[in-house]
Write a protein that holds these residues in place. Structure first.
Motif, PDB file in Angstrom:
ATOM      1  N   ASP A 118      -8.236  -5.520   1.299  1.00 29.64           N
ATOM      2  CA  ASP A 118      -7.593  -4.829   2.093  1.00 29.64           C
ATOM      3  C   ASP A 118      -7.513  -3.391   1.792  1.00 29.64           C
ATOM      4  N   LEU A 119      -8.007  -3.337   0.598  1.00 27.42           N
ATOM      5  CA  LEU A 119      -8.154  -1.710  -0.001  1.00 27.42           C
ATOM      6  C   LEU A 119      -8.424  -0.699   1.181  1.00 27.42           C
ATOM      7  N   CYS A 120      -9.536  -0.793   1.937  1.00 28.96           N
ATOM      8  CA  CYS A 120      -9.917   0.210   2.807  1.00 28.96           C
ATOM      9  C   CYS A 120      -9.480  -0.014   4.320  1.00 28.96           C
ATOM     10  N   PRO A 143      -2.001  -7.194  -3.324  1.00 31.14           N
ATOM     11  CA  PRO A 143      -2.799  -7.195  -2.233  1.00 31.14           C
ATOM     12  C   PRO A 143      -4.175  -7.606  -2.646  1.00 31.14           C
ATOM     13  N   PRO A 144      -5.166  -8.138  -1.499  1.00 34.49           N
ATOM     14  CA  PRO A 144      -6.281  -8.634  -1.911  1.00 34.49           C
ATOM     15  C   PRO A 144      -7.122  -7.208  -1.832  1.00 34.49           C
ATOM     16  N   LEU A 145      -8.168  -7.432  -2.624  1.00 32.27           N
ATOM     17  CA  LEU A 145      -8.995  -6.238  -2.734  1.00 32.27           C
ATOM     18  C   LEU A 145      -9.853  -5.856  -1.223  1.00 32.27           C
ATOM     19  N   LYS A 204       0.667  -1.020   0.183  1.00 32.73           N
ATOM     20  CA  LYS A 204      -0.131   0.142   0.068  1.00 32.73           C
ATOM     21  C   LYS A 204       0.797   1.376  -0.117  1.00 32.73           C
ATOM     22  N   ILE A 262      -7.191   2.647   7.997  1.00 35.34           N
ATOM     23  CA  ILE A 262      -7.484   4.043   7.992  1.00 35.34           C
ATOM     24  C   ILE A 262      -7.346   4.556   9.425  1.00 35.34           C
ATOM     25  N   LEU A 268     -17.647  -0.255   1.171  1.00 37.82           N
ATOM     26  CA  LEU A 268     -16.456  -1.487   1.691  1.00 37.82           C
ATOM     27  C   LEU A 268     -16.268  -1.475   2.950  1.00 37.82           C
TER      28      LEU A 268
END
Lengths: 368, 231
Positions: A341-343, A337-339, A127, A346, A364
């Motif tokens: 893990d996108l969010c 990375p797996p989707l 990321k 934070i 999400l």
């Protein structure tokens, strides 16, 4: 013919260049003792950084690494020398030319390369990318020029506040040295006697601007004004080590911050999108490579003092090459990375929440 | 890097003419790349249209085509007020055809006026900068299904050409805003609020919708980056 340890000199003392001093009565010692083990270790680490950066260059040209990529080859003695002068429990923060420090601060080549290629095995899980790598007590990897220096002083403030005898090494370049926020930091660190070693890695060029064209005073070790400073040869790992030890001692004894200017050189351009030859000559680069290369310097010292054999060093080279190849292999085959893990990441220590996607119907998941 | 200089843009540039009650104008243009590029990660991908668009005293311009860039930059320079000129790194390499007129020496485009890039009857797509390209691509796809989109290129973020958007919505009855920036308090949010407050509200057949970047810092890995902005 197998050489035994008894054949080698276990340690030797080397004369190192005197540092230029600013507001200091005395400086680091003029001699450094190097043991065989230390020498081999420094050699290996510097060679690892060198090979890793060259491999990153290759992967970037193959478009496997994207975005920004600022390479550290030529400056290895700085990262390695500094680390040998402090402890892993101390703190360090630098700017974007950070791959070398990520390694010396505990990262592995695999993790670093996988981060460059944006894979899940990367040190920041893919990321962060080239400029945003972190390890314990290593705060990156910072993209905004100079912004890491006030942060470093803050870490030093925490060290002082917690009374843990740790220090923070705050690095920046000759370009960043003209930033206002750095002078604000000098002021606060000095007022509050923070255990902060400011280190300016002067590689003579801020992107494409030479120091003469950028700075009214190129004596970066004096720019701290009321902060004592030293200027030294950043291509000599022993010089860097002794100066760092000296600086660390200064900070730990409660005398407040100190400033070191390391005169060093980068072989590559500012980043991979800069060929690096429009503002300096190939001859200049070649000259540094042949006369001041940090790895060669250490190698020559060890060989001429019979501290290692040519074969032994070659073997290290082979091992390093293999390590880099394995890491590159991992970095190119590890999945992205797996989707889901996108969010994530934070907020810290917060309950799971929903994050708006690109449209109102996409919600999400985000966990800390 | 905008944020390192933003105090002077807002406090010294935007507010000075007001604070001096007309004594000291600030005829300056701040220009630079804005928003996401490719693989430059969190600290180099932020869209500032909403941040700058929030401030009275600033004019904020976001060109899409080459003609926009030329006409708006000239107007920005000739304007006696602080103008923030938001370019896009990925658009630097995109070629556009330019009319004879657009290539002429004194070609100017008015700040504060949007342009209808594509006429349509069924839904209004409002966008700025690189996202206009996306809207036009989407419109081409939808046209095959018999849906004709009207694509509006905002050109200016502040002052917002609400009238152009309202006129369009009153014709199509549907509105979608498209931007690369974050959703909260963003450009799309402002447009939707204005539509609610204005005459076009009564013409909407369905709630207006915002398509935006995902509400997260920009990740580095390609698969994550692709999933962080409208595609």
């Amino acid at each position: 013919y197998v050489s035994t340890y008894a054949d080698f000199t276990p340690q030797a003392t080397f004369d190192i260049k005197k540092c230029d001093l600013h507001k200091l009565e005395e400086g680091p010692p003029l001699q450094a003792v190097l043991t065989r083990e230390e020498g081999l270790q420094y050699y290996r680490t510097m060679q690892t950084i060198r090979r890793m950066e060259l491999k990153a260059d290759q992967l970037y040209k193959q478009k496997i690494i994207r975005g920004f990529c600022h390479l550290y080859d030529g400056q290895e003695a700085c990262a390695v020398g500094i680390e040998t002068g402090i402890n892993l429990s101390d703190h360090l923060i630098t700017a974007y030319r950070a791959h070398g420090y990520t390694l010396t601060r505990g990262g592995t080549v695999r993790e670093i390369m996988a981060e460059l290629t944006g894979r899940r095995g990367g040190i920041a899980k893919g990321k962060g990318g080239s400029m945003h790598m972190y390890t314990k007590h290593f705060y990156g990897g910072n993209g905004i020029v100079g912004a890491q220096v006030p942060l470093g002083a803050g870490v030093a403030l925490a060290c002082k506040y917690l009374g843990n005898n740790e220090i923070c090494v705050c690095l920046y370049g000759d370009g960043a040295a003209n930033q206002g926020q750095i002078f604000e930091t000098y002021n606060m660190a000095s007022l509050w006697k923070l255990p902060c070693i400011f280190i300016c890695e002067n590689n003579k060029y801020g992107m494409g601007t030479s120091v003469e064209r950028a700075a009214a005073s190129t004596d970066y070790y004096k720019r701290g004004d009321f902060i004592p400073g030293l200027r030294l040869d950043g291509m000599d790992v022993l010089c860097v080590r002794e100066a760092t030890k000296f600086a660390a001692e200064h900070c730990r004894s409660g005398k407040g911050p100190i400033l070191m200017e390391l005169q060093t050189y980068r072989y590559h351009g500012h980043s991979m999108s800069d060929p690096g030859v429009s503002y300096r000559t190939r001859e200049e680069i070649q000259e540094v490579r042949s006369k001041s290369d940090p790895i060669s310097m250490l190698k020559d010292r060890m060989l001429s003092n019979n501290m290692a054999s040519v074969e032994e060093l070659k073997e290290i080279d082979v091992e390093v090459r293999k390590e880099i190849e394995d890491a590159a292999q991992f970095a190119t085959t590890d999945p992205e990375p797996p989707l889901d893990d996108l969010c994530n990441h934070i907020f810290y220590n917060d309950p799971p929440m929903e994050v708006r996607g690109t449209n109102p119907w996409t919600k999400l998941k985000s966990v800390s | 890097f905008s944020m390192q200089a933003i105090d002077q843009v807002i406090n010294s540039a935007a507010k000075t003419y007001y604070m001096s009650a007309g004594l000291q104008p600030v005829p300056i243009v701040f220009r630079g790349p804005n928003g996401a590029s490719a693989g430059v990660a969190a600290q180099h991908s932020q869209c500032f249209a909403a941040w700058y668009g929030h401030c009275p005293g600033l004019k904020v311009v976001s060109p899409w085509s080459a003609e926009d860039a030329k006409g708006l930059l000239k107007s920005a320079i000739r304007d006696d007020n602080p103008v923030v000129f938001l370019e896009n790194e990925l658009m630097y390499g995109v070629p556009f055809e330019m009319s004879e007129e657009a290539q002429s020496k004194d070609f100017l485009l008015p700040i504060g006026k949007a342009k209808i890039e594509r006429q349509g009857n069924h839904v209004t797509l409002v966008s700025h900068s690189r996202m206009v390209s996306l809207c036009l691509d989407a419109a081409a796809v939808l046209a095959k299904e018999g849906i004709e989109c009207e694509v509006i290129n905002m050109r200016t973020i502040r002052p917002l050409d609400a009238e152009a958007i309202e006129t369009s919505v009153m014709k199509t009855n549907h509105l979608i805003t498209v931007e690369g920036g974050w959703p909260q308090f963003g450009v799309g949010a402002e447009i939707l609020a204005r539509i609610m407050e204005g005459p076009a509200f009564n013409f909407l057949d369905a709630p207006a919708v915002r398509v935006t970047g995902v509400d997260i810092p920009m990740p580095y890995a390609k698969i994550l980056e692709d999933n962080s902005i409208p595609q």
